[in-house]
Design a protein around this motif. Structure first.
Motif, short mmCIF file in Angstrom:
data_model
loop_
_atom_site.label_atom_id
_atom_site.label_comp_id
_atom_site.label_asym_id
_atom_site.label_seq_id
_atom_site.Cartn_x
_atom_site.Cartn_y
_atom_site.Cartn_z
N ASP A 121 1.24 -1.53 0.25
CA ASP A 121 -0.11 -0.12 -0.01
C ASP A 121 1.06 1.41 -0.01
O ASP A 121 -0.07 2.12 -0.32
CB ASP A 121 -1.33 0.47 1.32
CG ASP A 121 -1.61 0.74 1.13
OD1 ASP A 121 -3.05 1.02 0.23
OD2 ASP A 121 -2.02 1.89 1.82
N HIS A 181 0.15 3.68 -4.58
CA HIS A 181 -0.79 4.96 -5.05
C HIS A 181 0.08 5.71 -5.36
O HIS A 181 0.11 7.11 -6.45
CB HIS A 181 -1.28 5.04 -3.90
CG HIS A 181 -2.53 4.51 -3.29
ND1 HIS A 181 -3.27 4.34 -3.04
CD2 HIS A 181 -1.71 3.63 -1.34
CE1 HIS A 181 -4.01 3.66 -2.70
NE2 HIS A 181 -2.90 3.44 -1.38
N GLY A 230 -3.55 3.19 -8.90
CA GLY A 230 -3.78 2.41 -7.92
C GLY A 230 -3.05 0.90 -8.12
O GLY A 230 -2.55 -0.02 -8.61
#
Length: 630
Positions: free
Chosen positions: A512, A516, A521
């Motif tokens: 994570d 991004h 994403g």
């Protein structure tokens, strides 16, 4: 061309092991389509039977025309017998013999109405025959395609039941060639040969019957050349058969080289081996050319040879038939029909000879596919693994395990090891010591030669591989990502996981933190080779995948060997979280990653030489201590 033929003749002498048996087995693949096959045969018999009547009807039309032309030249009022006697009286015996064999009415011209009815009947019969043959071809195509669907499914299912040793001992490109090129070649061969073979056999029988009704003598002249054609076909086929086997073997080798070169294209370019790769390609490509050229050349001789032999019988029939017409033994229409039958009789033989190369090529491919289908599979799956008893989750025991890839070379020898539930076991040692082999045995990619491997007291050989592997998470040095999104690659660990669970696994593996950075994403698509994502990011994605599967056991095989130091720290943190409450096995060359392992196992030549934690082994100043000093 001479060089090509010499090279082809000197090609590998590998022969088709069982040409007849493979051909029969290939035809048996059509058994599930027996109803369609029976319909195809019935349509073929009907269409050909109607079609072969056509020349006889056209011969009758010729007789009507010829009788009319001759009858108009004779005086009206005479009978045929009187006209024959009159011709003999004036010394015209040839005309008298011709006239005696005709159904002529002196003074009567051509009956065009009868000729029209006869031609219309022939046209209708030909149309019906064409319709039946079209239906036959359509249904046969359906039967062949359904058969190939079944064969592809059988090959795909077989691949998943094959032991890892099969793929370890063969190049991937060669296996892919059997699954793709050879199966496609079988389909082409079946589509082309079955229809022609069946049609040819029925045509030969039907035409032979029609010829016998016209003239047994002329039929004998036609049939007498058949053994000569068969002999020529057999003699040529013997030479081309082994070349077709070599052709598809060389094709598989060429595909293996292409797959290997393209999958490692960056390495090839980096080390400057492009010229060498091209040289190897040229050599393998030339081998395919030589064997293919020789196979096609020699098999291509079959058709000209059979045509030449067939023309010998054609000339003999024309000469003898002409004499018989002149002597009144046969009518002009009958000999016309017979000559058409001779063409129809020889044409199937020529077609069969001409497609023999296609048949041989298909059988060569079928042998390669059957060889794959006949390969020994993994041992049958026993019952699923029972749930772990409470209080003992993930206890692994190697009990006197021995294993060898080859009978005379031991890789693991009488090894015993216990991994307590929730502990981390690090396995170190030189290359070839058996570290990865130990993991492969735990995953049951290979079966032990002797001894046992127990998980929670259950011998893994007594449970299904699926139930065993569903409890094990694995992160390898060579990351594997498929051509899909990052989200899909993580969800591969557990397809039924919710989106929140996938995101949670990604956060635990620090995916994570970088995902991004991409515009899309988690929906960022990964290329087939993963080149749009760094090596460390690919490794973190595979860790997230393993975390999502919530395994009872964890295997980390050189998981940090190909990443930078900063990413290694992230991976170590992710690993520490992933290893919590799980029995873990770590294979590592970077000893800094295993300092906190509960047990460190030092392997040498398949035997445990040292066992303990980092502090204990450093105090011994043995093999492990020596590794830390390098």
């Amino acid at each position: 061309m001479g060089r090509a033929l010499r090279s082809a003749a000197q090609a590998p002498t590998e022969r088709s092991r069982d040409f007849k048996g493979s051909a029969i087995r290939l035809v048996k693949q059509l058994t599930p389509q027996r109803t369609l096959a029976a319909t195809v045969i019935a349509l073929g018999i009907g269409g050909i039977a109607i079609g072969v009547v056509g020349p006889r009807i056209l011969g009758h039309a010729t007789d009507l025309l010829f009788n009319g032309v001759i009858g108009r030249q004779l005086p009206a009022g005479l009978t045929k017998e009187q006209a024959v006697e009159a011709a003999r009286a004036r010394g015209d015996n040839t005309f008298a013999d011709l006239l005696s064999g005709m159904n002529v009415v002196p003074g009567q011209g051509v009956d065009f109405a009868a000729v029209g009815r006869t031609l219309l009947l022939a046209l209708v019969l030909y149309l019906v025959a064409a319709l039946l043959v079209w239906l036959q071809a359509r249904l046969l195509n359906v039967a062949v395609q359904r058969t190939m669907v079944g064969m592809r499914a059988a090959v795909e299912n077989k691949i998943h039941r094959m032991p890892l040793s099969y793929f370890d001992s063969r190049q991937r490109g060669e296996v892919l060639s059997r699954v793709t090129n050879d199966v496609d070649n079988i389909q082409t061969s079946l589509s082309m040969t079955i229809s022609q073979l069946m049609t040819s056999v029925i045509t030969v029988v039907a035409v032979l019957v029609m010829m016998l009704t016209i003239s047994p003598l002329l039929t004998l002249l036609t049939v007498i050349t058949v053994p000569l054609s068969l002999w020529a076909t057999r003699a040529i086929a013997r030479r081309s058969q082994r070349m077709f086997v070599a052709q598809w073997a060389n094709t598989g080798r060429l595909n293996a080289h292409i797959e290997e070169t393209y999958s490692g294209f960056t390495i090839v370019k980096t080390f400057g081996h492009r010229a060498h790769a091209q040289e190897q390609f040229s050599q393998f490509n030339d081998d395919v050319y030589q064997s293919s050229f020789g196979a096609q050349f020699f098999s291509g001789l079959v058709s000209p040879a059979t045509v030449f032999i067939g023309n010998i019988s054609y000339v003999a029939v024309a000469v003898v038939g002409g004499v018989q017409v002149a002597t009144g033994q046969i009518t002009l229409g009958s000999i016309q029909a017979f000559i058409q039958y001779v063409r129809q009789f020889n044409q199937p033989l020529t077609q069969v000879a001409g497609m023999y190369n296609t048949l041989q090529s298909g059988i060569a491919s079928a042998e390669r596919v059957f060889d794959l289908l006949d390969t020994e599979e993994e041992s049958p799956e026993p019952a699923p693994m029972p749930e772990s008893p409470a209080g003992r989750p993930g206890r692994v025991e190697f009990r006197n395990v021995s294993f060898s890839y080859r009978p005379d070379t031991h890789v693991i020898e009488d090894l015993s090891l216990i991994a307590e539930p929730g502990s981390t076991v690090a396995i170190v040692g030189p290359t070839g010591a058996g570290k990865t082999t130990l993991v492969n045995l735990l995953m049951r990619f290979y079966e032990v030669d002797s001894g046992q491997i127990l998980v929670d007291g259950v011998d893994i050989a007594t449970v299904s591989r699926q139930s065993l592997r569903s409890r094990i998470g694995m992160v390898l040095q060579d990351t594997w990502l498929f051509g899909g999104t990052i989200y899909d690659n993580i969800a591969y660990g557990r397809p039924d996981a919710t989106e929140d669970e996938v995101i949670e696994a990604a956060k635990a593996a620090y995916v994570d933190r970088f995902v991004h950075q991409f515009p899309d994403g988690y929906q960022t698509r990964v290329r087939d080779d993963g080149s749009n994502i760094s090596a460390g990011e690919r490794q973190l994605i595979t860790i997230a995948r393993a975390a999502l599967s919530s395994p009872q056991l964890l295997v980390l095989d050189e998981a940090t060997s190909s990443v930078d130091t900063r990413t290694e720290l992230l991976i170590q943190q992710a690993m520490a979280e992933l290893r919590r409450d799980r029995t873990s096995f770590i294979i590592a060359h970077r000893l800094s990653t295993i300092r906190d392992a509960d047990v460190i196992v030092v392997l040498e030549a398949g035997r445990i030489t040292e066992l303990g934690n980092h502090a204990q082994l450093m105090a011994k100043r043995g093999a492990y201590w020596s590794m830390t000093q390098t």
